[in-house]
Write a protein that holds these residues in place. Sequence first.
Motif, mmCIF file in Angstrom:
data_model
loop_
_atom_site.group_PDB
_atom_site.id
_atom_site.type_symbol
_atom_site.label_atom_id
_atom_site.label_comp_id
_atom_site.label_asym_id
_atom_site.label_seq_id
_atom_site.Cartn_x
_atom_site.Cartn_y
_atom_site.Cartn_z
ATOM 1 N N ARG A 180 -1.849 -12.944 5.291
ATOM 2 C CA ARG A 180 -2.874 -12.050 4.735
ATOM 3 C C ARG A 180 -2.498 -10.573 4.791
ATOM 4 O O ARG A 180 -2.577 -9.867 3.775
ATOM 5 N N PRO A 181 -2.083 -10.045 5.974
ATOM 6 C CA PRO A 181 -1.727 -8.617 5.982
ATOM 7 C C PRO A 181 -0.536 -8.290 5.094
ATOM 8 O O PRO A 181 -0.484 -7.208 4.490
ATOM 9 N N ILE A 183 -5.477 -12.774 -3.547
ATOM 10 C CA ILE A 183 -5.774 -11.342 -3.446
ATOM 11 C C ILE A 183 -5.344 -10.708 -4.764
ATOM 12 O O ILE A 183 -4.215 -10.898 -5.214
ATOM 13 N N GLU A 226 -5.517 -18.949 -0.451
ATOM 14 C CA GLU A 226 -5.906 -17.534 -0.422
ATOM 15 C C GLU A 226 -5.470 -16.872 -1.716
ATOM 16 O O GLU A 226 -4.413 -17.209 -2.282
ATOM 17 N N MET A 264 0.257 -9.893 2.275
ATOM 18 C CA MET A 264 -0.269 -9.949 0.901
ATOM 19 C C MET A 264 -1.069 -8.692 0.577
ATOM 20 O O MET A 264 -0.971 -8.146 -0.546
ATOM 21 N N LYS A 265 -1.823 -8.195 1.549
ATOM 22 C CA LYS A 265 -2.628 -6.981 1.314
ATOM 23 C C LYS A 265 -1.728 -5.776 1.094
ATOM 24 O O LYS A 265 -1.989 -4.937 0.215
ATOM 25 N N ASN A 266 -0.661 -5.690 1.901
ATOM 26 C CA ASN A 266 0.285 -4.584 1.717
ATOM 27 C C ASN A 266 0.962 -4.666 0.352
ATOM 28 O O ASN A 266 1.141 -3.653 -0.337
ATOM 29 N N HIS A 291 -0.218 -6.127 -2.312
ATOM 30 C CA HIS A 291 -1.211 -5.835 -3.350
ATOM 31 C C HIS A 291 -1.397 -4.333 -3.516
ATOM 32 O O HIS A 291 -1.577 -3.822 -4.637
ATOM 33 N N THR A 292 -1.322 -3.610 -2.389
ATOM 34 C CA THR A 292 -1.451 -2.153 -2.459
ATOM 35 C C THR A 292 -0.324 -1.550 -3.288
ATOM 36 O O THR A 292 -0.535 -0.605 -4.055
#
Length: 650
Positions: free
Chosen positions: A72-73, A102, A100, A75-77, A79-80
């Motif tokens: 998750r972290p 994103i 999941e 993928m979030k990075n 995505h940013t």
Amino acid sequence: MDDNFINEIKDAWNDYTYNGQITGIVNPIIRESWERCKKAGIDYNNGYGKRVNDKQLENILNKNIELLKIARPIMKNLHTLVLGSGFVLVLTDKEGLIIETIGEENIKKEANLFNFSIGSIWSEEAVGTNAIGLCIKEDKAIQTIGAEHYCEYHHAWTCSASPIHDDKGNIIGSLDMSGRCDKAHKHTLGIVVAAAFSIENEISLLRSHELIDTTIESISDGMIIVDKSYKINKMNRIAEDILNLKREVAKNIDIRHVIKDIEFKDIFKDNKMILENMDCNFFINEKRIQCSAKITPAISNGILIGIAIIFKEVEYIHHTVNLLTGNKATYSFGNILTIDEKMKKIIREAQKFSKTKGCILIEGESGTGKELFAHSIHNYSNRSEGPFVAVNCASLPRELVESELFGYERGAFTGAAKEGKPGKFELANGGTIFLDEIGEIPLDLQAKLLRVLDSFTVTRIGGKYDTKLDVRVIGATNRNLYEEVKKKNFREDLYYRLNVLKINIPPLRERTEDIEICANYFLDRLNTIYSTNKRMSSEFLDYARVYKWKGNVRELENIIERAYYLSEETLITKEHLPDDILNRSIEVEQIILDGNNLSIKDQEREIIIRALIKTRGHAIEASNILNISKSSIYRKIKEHNIDMNLYKKI
């Protein structure tokens, strides 16, 4: 992506689906996938992800909770970094089920139209050729663009997916980046591969940490990991128990505030320095905990990154030392052989003394059994489970008496062990210390011994701290200590400190009734060892009874063993005695005849006892030996207050 490629692959797809022909432009991996899809009867007009029910999804999410937590972290990075580029990031399990997503809401909304969402299966078998299903099947990173997807409904999309492996190389899922076909770019696949690799690295790192944690927890010692800034980074459960300190509280505490008597800066300067068996003090909440520690530098690429401290509580070390060195009492009062009334009274007193905390002084000639009494007192006391440390003060070199009794710290004197050494008093903590031949302790050290007995604390040579003791002290001597005090050879104050409870063991010559008992015991033991059935003649025993036995029971044991080895027949006779005993034959025979000048009454008692010993307490047989009537012997037994039961045990 080049529009020509998109159009060409679309034409190739049409040729295959309608005419069954595949042109050379199609990637071999894609072509093989199309063929599998066609053979499996997958409808190229479909392409909707197959959803699982809520219960199945819950179970799958629980099984992949670690993967989700790590991915998750990342993928979030990611995505940013790609925000606004029109892509959605998708994480699946090893079967291709989406766990999941994103991405931007408008893209996710479009994807949801054909169930490209959490809870849907995107394997090749479920939805035809796609990057997720194909990367899992081929175990390699795959990019599918437009019509490379087998189902026409997916032709408007491009997907780049990479498998995710655990630390053993097994596929545990996949990471996918999907968007509109006109956004396709070859660099997209590289981004996904890098992200998947980051996830794999985090998994490997987690496994390494888990392995380290498991290793640390499996160690039977306390363990603390300190980083290069001297801060506690990690500690195991044993360390928590020893220090009575929770690891979350200990984290980031400066180790120099906990262990004050070690120069940690020297260890950090010399990354090859290893300190072993170091006696050190841990200070926790103003409490001092004595431990023995090993301190080892932690090196990475030749650079010191911290230190590992492995330690045990000193009490545990001392317990182990006592087990290995045999610091345990082996005798009990039942091992003291006697039918002498005076000796039995002394045993009863010693048993009472055992239940107290006071110092005990045992006086008696060499060989009377002072150590036997010390062992018995310890085993009869409430300290019987603790150590029994025996010290022969006469055998210690004068210059080593202090260090042996009280211990020393590292570097206390030239020749001292570098890690220091506990003294006998520390080893005896929780039990008994037996100071045999205590009268031999040098006069100048008697003052320090007195201080220990007064305060029950001990300070090692070169030490800064006192160690509180819970120890019973038994002293023994073959001297008359009171006379030694008069001669200024022994401190008067120490004498009275030791002489709280006193036991005087009489020599064997003053309890002649015990001579035959002890002799038979020693002979029976030899018979058992060598599977023989030897016995002593009455004449042999007569000589033994009248001998003065300056070496007491120890000398008697040696004489019996000597006679046993010399005798070739079953019967041991006076000829097997040494000359210094045989040379007293005139005295022996005179004693046999006149009772050694005893009074007539005492002679009569001695004769009756001797007869009872020979008959093992049978009065009638004794009367036959003495040629008197049954009634006469019973009357005389009563008159002389003789306990026949004592002789039945012989």
